[in-house]
Design an enzyme around this catalytic site. Structure first.
Site, short mmCIF file in Angstrom:
data_model
loop_
_atom_site.label_atom_id
_atom_site.label_comp_id
_atom_site.label_asym_id
_atom_site.label_seq_id
_atom_site.Cartn_x
_atom_site.Cartn_y
_atom_site.Cartn_z
N ASP A 105 -4.40 72.90 103.05
CA ASP A 105 -4.45 74.36 103.12
C ASP A 105 -3.58 74.77 104.30
O ASP A 105 -3.05 73.95 105.05
CB ASP A 105 -5.91 74.85 103.25
CG ASP A 105 -6.03 76.31 102.82
OD1 ASP A 105 -7.14 76.73 102.46
OD2 ASP A 105 -5.01 77.03 102.82
C1 GLC Z 1 -5.03 80.49 102.74
C2 GLC Z 1 -6.15 80.09 101.80
C3 GLC Z 1 -5.69 79.38 100.57
C4 GLC Z 1 -4.33 79.91 100.18
C5 GLC Z 1 -3.34 79.48 101.25
C6 GLC Z 1 -1.93 80.00 100.98
O1 GLC Z 1 -5.43 80.33 104.06
O2 GLC Z 1 -7.24 79.34 102.34
O3 GLC Z 1 -6.68 79.59 99.56
O4 GLC Z 1 -3.94 79.40 98.92
O5 GLC Z 1 -3.76 79.88 102.55
O6 GLC Z 1 -1.91 81.39 101.08
#
Ligand code: GLC
Length: 750
Positions: free
Chosen positions: A286
């Site tokens: 993430d």
């Molecule tokens: C965010 C979220 C994730 C998302 C990623 C890209 O922090 O936790 O669900 O897909 O970053 O935006």
């Protein structure tokens, strides 16, 4: 791709083919030896830096010369959030035509509940109890995103949760692992279809692996304590369903699970995902979740981050730079084998090959595929099916269209951005049809009296009240749109209270005082608590954040052009003090009273028994999992089981008759729950095992049939054994998880 690169690859393939037999790698995303050969041939040519470059994902909206140089040097494998067409094309051109090996980029984006045509938030879609609706929504999103040059969505979000304080409950598929597993499969198939290289499909991403929804106290990114049995019996189930549906990628979560962050979690990423499930798709971290392991206190520095992350098998690093800055040194020191890097790169290249990016790196942008009538109709249908009728006293709904004047009031009556809900980057406010606009479209401008009364859901001043009351007094009925503004919902948007923010309740009281019937519509990204407000309203519809077509959906429902059929996918608490409250609870040794409480005054010796309850609120929810009304009355009868004793290898058939005793057509969601009365572990008092949406005309009856077997009754125990136990089971065929409905029992026998 450059000519000499192709010749080099062909020659390498020729050499490779001359060697002994191939070790073809079955991939559970479709066995493709050709791809495996190409991967091997390509990796054989890549430098270490080029390999690590593939493992790096950058978030950028616009192209820059500096980025072009990095792409050319093979330092970037993927982008997220690239927004304009020119940048998408130019980034890819540089990668394919100017880098040494011409490996294409993959573009990711958060396409969570629609792209340009925005569907209800996932929690709203989960209220449809119709996986096909979610599949259609994902297919529409994929068609639009692919037509806009994108390859990969960071969805479905399939974290189980039962904590409405957590802002990300808006994005999830509810509290039940069985229902969420069906949705996980539907969403993956909607996004990916049978071939993700098709020009209207995109790669999906099962996230956040795993247990993120158990964030303590409903605070985002917080600690999670999840017993192994709970992890397997609840949180992992939708992820296994996504894997079995062929999801192309996984994303690990931010959370620390029993002391081990998800991004460094060997049990999840190596043991479960790779070894037990045999997954060979691609795993992305993430947003900086890898380097956050330093803040977690799990890594001393980014070098240790890189070591722990590659050891557990994170293939691609989202936005942070631990891999590119530390892998070469770790390999030099012999702490990381280059084989591990090759594995990660193979997973990334496999995804790019399956997406067809090597053959067709430039997805044709076709804006005509966006916001089509068909897409908008799908979004409207989804919104209609997502909405839950909570209350309808004296059949105030449906309203006749001949009504003279309606008052449309409230902070969410004409607020496009709030109506879209969280995680919307590509839907546009001016494309949203709000309830205010939808009422005017149906009744005409002069029969709709509009006044927001409150600018936003948190507005705490009354200057808008007089105009709202004036509109209410001049109308025959009041439609009051309250709830949560979008800002209060989604990632890092957690709330310690669940009541209606601002002065919404006060405004409702003044509207009620006009004596006109009040239909309340709540738009929110989570279960709210509204016990006072529901008493003041004659009818109440829970609309979630319903997306682009929320207005027309609501208007169709209130005028009876469509019938309410939504059912709650999460338990609604009476008060935040009850949390966590969910339907599949354990009975305990002293189960509390499910009926209401009337603790007498004085000092009673025995306050209503020594059992599991509160003295100041009933232990039952305000509205249970599976709850939802229709405009009719539905009766259940004639429960039948095909046997009273069922062997492990035999199916059990269950049937019941559902009758529409009212004057309107109705769609009922008939729910089948079981209870394992005594087992090697204590089991929930109810577990959803099947359900069926049944549409009945007035006076019509239908027999609904279900079939289960011991496979549906198996569970994981503390010895990592997965099996059902022989013994007594209760069966419930009901309209929600709190009511027992029709009850029977059977014995599972060896
Ligand atoms: C965010 C979220 C994730 C998302 C990623 C890209 O922090 O936790 O669900 O897909 O970053 O935006």
């Amino acid at each position: 791709m450059k000519k000499n690169s192709i010749l080099i690859i062909l020659f390498a393939m020729f050499l490779f083919a001359c060697n002994q037999s191939q070790t073809s790698k079955n991939t559970d995303m479709g066995n493709n030896n050709e791809i495996e050969k190409k991967i091997k041939a390509l990796i054989a040519q890549m430098t270490l830096d080029e390999k690590i470059g593939q493992m790096c994902q950058i978030s950028k909206t616009k192209i820059t010369d500096e980025l072009k140089e990095k792409i050319k040097a093979g330092e970037i494998g993927s982008f997220l959030n690239v927004e304009d067409d020119a940048s998408k094309k130019e980034f890819q051109r540089v990668a394919v035509e100017e880098s040494r090996l011409g490996i294409p980029l993959i573009y990711g984006r958060d396409i969570i509940h629609g792209y340009r045509t925005v569907f209800p938030i996932p929690l709203g879609l989960a209220a449809t109890w119709e996986p096909e609706v979610l599949k259609t929504g994902a297919a529409v999103a994929a068609k639009e995103a692919a037509a806009d040059g994108l390859h990969w969505t960071f969805a479905p979000m399939i974290d189980i949760t039962n904590d409405p304080r957590w802002g990300r409950i808006a994005e999830c598929c509810g509290e039940d692992p069985y229902l969420a597993s069906l949705y996980a499969e539907a969403l993956v198939k909607g996004f990916q279809g049978d071939d993700i290289s098709a020009n209207d499909k995109i790669a999906a991403c099962a996230k956040h692996f795993a247990g993120y929804g158990a964030s303590e106290a409903g605070k985002d990114y917080n600690t999670t304590w999840i017993p192994r049995t709970q992890m397997r019996n609840v949180y992992l189930r939708p992820f296994e369903a996504a894997k079995n549906a062929g999801v192309a990628t996984f994303m690990c979560g931010f959370n620390d699970i029993n002391g081990v962050p998800a991004s460094g979690n060997e049990f999840l990423l190596r043991k479960v995902l790779r070894q037990e499930w045999g997954y060979d798709g691609m795993v992305v971290s993430d947003w900086a979740s890898m380097t956050e392991m330093i803040k977690h206190g799990f890594c001393a520095d980014e070098k240790e981050v890189a070591l722990k992350s590659i050891n557990v098998g994170i293939d691609m690093e989202m936005v942070s730079r631990a891999y590119i800055e530390n892998i070469p040194q770790l390999i030099k020191e012999g702490k990381v084998s280059e084989n591990l890097i090759d594995e990660a790169v193979a997973n990334i290249l496999r995804l790019k090959f399956r997406l067809g990016l090597f053959d067709n790196p430039y997805r044709e942008v076709d804006k005509s595929k966006l916001l089509t009538e068909e897409n908008l109709q799908a979004a409207k249908d989804a919104a209609i099916k997502s909405m839950v009728l909570i209350k309808n006293d004296n059949q105030v709904l449906p309203v006749k269209k001949t009504i003279s004047k309606v008052a449309v009031i409230g902070p969410l009556a004409d607020s496009p951005r709030d109506q879209l809900g969280c995680w919307v980057f590509d839907g546009k406010d001016d494309e949203v049809i709000t309830p205010h606009k939808a009422f005017k479209d149906v009744l005409g401008e002069d029969r709709v009296l509009f006044a927001k009364g409150l600018e936003k859901s948190r507005t705490a001043t009354k200057e808008g009240f007089p105009q709202a009351i004036k509109a209410a007094k001049a109308a025959d009925i009041i439609f009051y749109f309250a709830g949560e503004e979008e800002l209060l919902s989604g990632e890092a948007r957690c709330r310690a209270f669940l009541d209606l923010p601002g002065l919404q309740s006060e405004l409702l009281a003044e509207l009620k005082a006009t004596g006109k019937p009040v239909v309340m519509v709540i738009m929110a990204g989570r279960p709210l608590t509204f016990d006072k407000e529901v008493e003041m309203a004659d009818a109440l519809i829970y609309a979630w954040h319903p997306g682009t077509m929320g207005g027309p959906a609501i208007v169709d429902l209130v005028f009876g052009a469509a019938m309410p059929s939504g059912r709650l996918p999460v338990t609604f608490p009476r008060t935040v003090g009850q949390i966590p409250i969910y339907y599949n609870y354990k009975n305990t040794g002293r189960p509390g009273p499910r009926e209401g409480l009337d603790i007498e005054m004085g000092n009673p010796i025995n306050p209503k028994g020594y059992n599991s309850k509160y003295l100041d609120v009933p232990i039952t929810p305000a509205y249970p999992f599976g709850y939802g009304l229709t405009y009719s009355e539905i009766e259940y009868s004639d429960l039948n089981l095909s046997a009273q004793k069922v062997k492990f290898d035999e199916p059990l058939k269950i049937s019941a008759t559902i009758s529409n005793k009212g004057q309107y057509e109705a769609t009922e969601v008939v729910q089948l729950y079981v209870r394992d009365v005594a087992a090697r572990l204590t089991r929930p008092v109810k577990e959803l095992k099947r359900f069926e949406r049944v549409t009945l005309k007035p006076g019509e009856s239908k027999t609904v049939e279900f079939e289960i077997s011991s496979k549906d009754l198996a569970f994981w125990d503390n010895d990592d054994k997965y099996a059902a136990d022989a013994g007594l089971f209760y069966i419930f065929v009901s309209k929600n998880a709190e009511e027992n409905g029709l009850k029977s029992e059977f014995e599972l026998i060896k």
